[in-house]
Design an enzyme around this catalytic site. Structure first.
Site, PDB file in Angstrom:
ATOM      1  N   CYS A 333      41.478  76.546  20.167  1.00  0.00           N
ATOM      2  CA  CYS A 333      41.675  78.082  19.558  1.00  0.00           C
ATOM      3  C   CYS A 333      39.875  77.574  18.828  1.00  0.00           C
ATOM      4  O   CYS A 333      39.210  77.339  19.199  1.00  0.00           O
ATOM      5  CB  CYS A 333      42.827  78.706  19.230  1.00  0.00           C
ATOM      6  SG  CYS A 333      41.960  80.443  18.514  1.00  0.00           S
ATOM      7  N   HIS A 430      47.611  78.894  21.838  1.00  0.00           N
ATOM      8  CA  HIS A 430      48.708  79.298  21.230  1.00  0.00           C
ATOM      9  C   HIS A 430      50.105  78.863  21.334  1.00  0.00           C
ATOM     10  O   HIS A 430      50.815  78.946  22.829  1.00  0.00           O
ATOM     11  CB  HIS A 430      48.179  79.807  19.875  1.00  0.00           C
ATOM     12  CG  HIS A 430      47.255  80.364  19.006  1.00  0.00           C
ATOM     13  ND1 HIS A 430      46.474  79.564  18.632  1.00  0.00           N
ATOM     14  CD2 HIS A 430      46.796  81.171  19.196  1.00  0.00           C
ATOM     15  CE1 HIS A 430      45.899  79.312  17.794  1.00  0.00           C
ATOM     16  NE2 HIS A 430      45.691  80.633  18.551  1.00  0.00           N
TER      17      HIS A 430
END
Length: 491
Positions: A333, A430
């Site tokens: 991310c 994630h």
């Protein structure tokens, strides 16, 4: 069917055991056939989850939903505050980011936020037999009592009983409990129906005189004492793990993660912390980046500011040295965005408008945008076509030639990048290590021969079961059911 009832768990301090006790009670009730749901009015955390209805809530409530056997929903945590500085945070209402506010502005906004909290609770109370509510911090934070929606302000608004939990492992447990009561108003004290003492080690008979004194002093029952559960893992609401995981294999893969000031979703690394063949270390400010087999740059709520911190701490030099010697690097991310040539924030989404040079390890650039990508996803890794699943929570859009060699193929399209030399992997996903097949493939890529698969979901569920067993053994079950005013359902 019983009438739905609400029971609230509040703590004498942060990390007293509120999340743990709510999770335990949810599974304990669900095992008895009670249709139960978790609820947290207001959460301040950088660990979050994507819900089944496409919103964002605190990660602790996602775990509690698993304890109930439910899909996640934004009503379970109607207000999520994600700090991006010492004085400001992104405000998320019913799963959607609405604004960036400083502390004073949000304090004034609480009247509006209160309506969102009460609406969500009303919907849950209508749908479920019981709602177990988690408070935030401590109800004794008297500077935050005005317009409170996280603790006693909520309890008074919905007229629910409260259990106060305290952590004896910290020391001063009786002072915490009695002192908290002393700082409550008369009506709030009356709302506290009992105490739970958490994380006790030793001979319970030595604690009993104190328990009797506490009951006599306050006129309130001790509903039980939960033992310290060794090697219990439950995802942290926000703080980095304070305990190491024991009993590692003799030969392990060394993994290091820089503890960024605004690190987000560090639960990405829980599967690695628990893996018997992995030694994982968070490296904080002032610490020299150590040698490792794998460096992982984590998510961040303030990517440009955390990238500057990373450089100040010597990580850029350490990463380039690590790669020269054949070490592997993953960016997740915000950490993935740092690997590109530049990060642009023209609208000041995460701070002052402007641009920052990235680490330049991928030929790509990222522009931050107000609209977040929120989705649960499945797909395969470029490594061995291993199945992978997880979730995306990000405000950036990345573009550039590096993305022509994606690290993953997801249902909605390619994701991330894999370097030509095979040393660097970047992704927006994630939960990268949570799937057994993906974890095994990534660890093998990082240099761990004969990497064992690890089923993180099953481990988490086993921890939830341990908590429910502890409630069944050590707490006053009849007293709890009476507070919720429900009965066990027939098997």
């Amino acid at each position: 069917m019983p009438t739905n009832k609400t029971l609230m768990i509040q703590g004498t301090t942060s990390d007293a055991g509120k999340s743990l006790l709510v999770t335990a009670l949810c599974r304990w009730l669900a095992r008895r056939g009670v249709h139960v749901a978790p609820f947290k009015p207001q959460n301040m955390a950088l660990n979050s989850a994507v819900t089944a209805d496409g919103g964002e809530i605190g990660r602790a409530q996602a775990v509690q939903a698993q304890a109930c056997g439910l899909e996640t929903h934004t009503d379970m945590n109607p207000i999520l505050l994600k700090p991006n500085s010492d004085t400001g945070a992104q405000v998320i209402i019913h799963g959607r980011a609405i604004s960036e506010m400083d502390a004073a502005s949000y304090h004034d906004y609480k009247r509006t936020a209160r309506a969102a909290v009460l609406d969500s609770h009303a919907r849950l109370a209508q749908r479920y037999d019981a709602v177990i509510v988690e408070g935030a911090g401590s109800p004794a934070e008297i500077n935050l009592r005005h317009n409170d929606i996280a603790n006693m302000g909520f309890a008074e608004a919905v007229d629910c009983p409260v259990i106060l939990v305290a952590d004896i492992d910290r020391g001063g447990v009786f002072a915490h409990l009695v002192g908290t009561l002393a700082l409550l108003s008369e009506s709030e004290r009356a709302r506290v129906k009992g105490f739970v003492i958490n994380r006790f080690r030793g001979d319970i008979s030595l604690l009993e005189p104190g328990l009797k004194w506490l009951e006599q002093e306050t006129g309130k029952p001790v509903l039980g004492v939960l033992p310290y559960l060794q090697d219990l893992h439950l995802e942290a609401e926000d703080a980095l793990p304070r305990e190491t995981v024991s009993a590692k294999a003799a030969t392990t893969l060394d993994v290091v993660v820089p503890a960024l000031p605004r690190i987000s979703n560090h639960t990405d690394f829980d599967a690695l912390r628990l893996h018997p063949q992995v030694t994982l270390r968070f490296v904080g400010p002032g610490e020299t980046p150590p040698a490792a087999d794998l460096i992982i740059l984590p998510g961040s709520k303030s990517v440009r500011a955390d990238l500057a911190w990373l450089r100040d701490q010597g990580w850029e030099t350490a990463i380039r040295r690590h790669l020269r010697y054949g070490g592997k690097l993953i960016g997740i991310c915000g950490g993935f965005q740092m690997l590109g040539r530049a990060i642009h924030d023209p609208d000041g989404i995460e701070g002052e408008p402007g641009s920052s040079n990235g680490l330049g390890l991928f030929d790509m650039e990222t522009t931050l945008a107000a609209e977040k990508q929120l989705r649960n996803v499945q797909g395969t890794l470029a490594l061995d076509d291993a199945p992978v699943s997880g979730y995306e929570i990000h405000a950036g859009v990345s573009t550039g030639p590096a993305l022509q060699r994606p690290a993953l193929q997801l249902a909605h399209g390619p994701d991330g990048a894999l370097s030509d030399d095979g040393l660097i992997l970047g992704t927006y996903l994630h939960g990268l290590f949570d799937t057994p097949s993906a974890s095994q493939a990534l660890l093998a890529w990082a240099g761990l021969a004969d990497a064992e698969p690890l089923d993180y979901f099953a481990l988490r569920d086993a921890a939830i079961e341990r908590l429910a067993d502890a409630v069944a053994q050590h707490l006053d079950g009849a007293g709890l059911l009476e507070l919720i005013q429900t009965k066990e359902m027939p098997a």
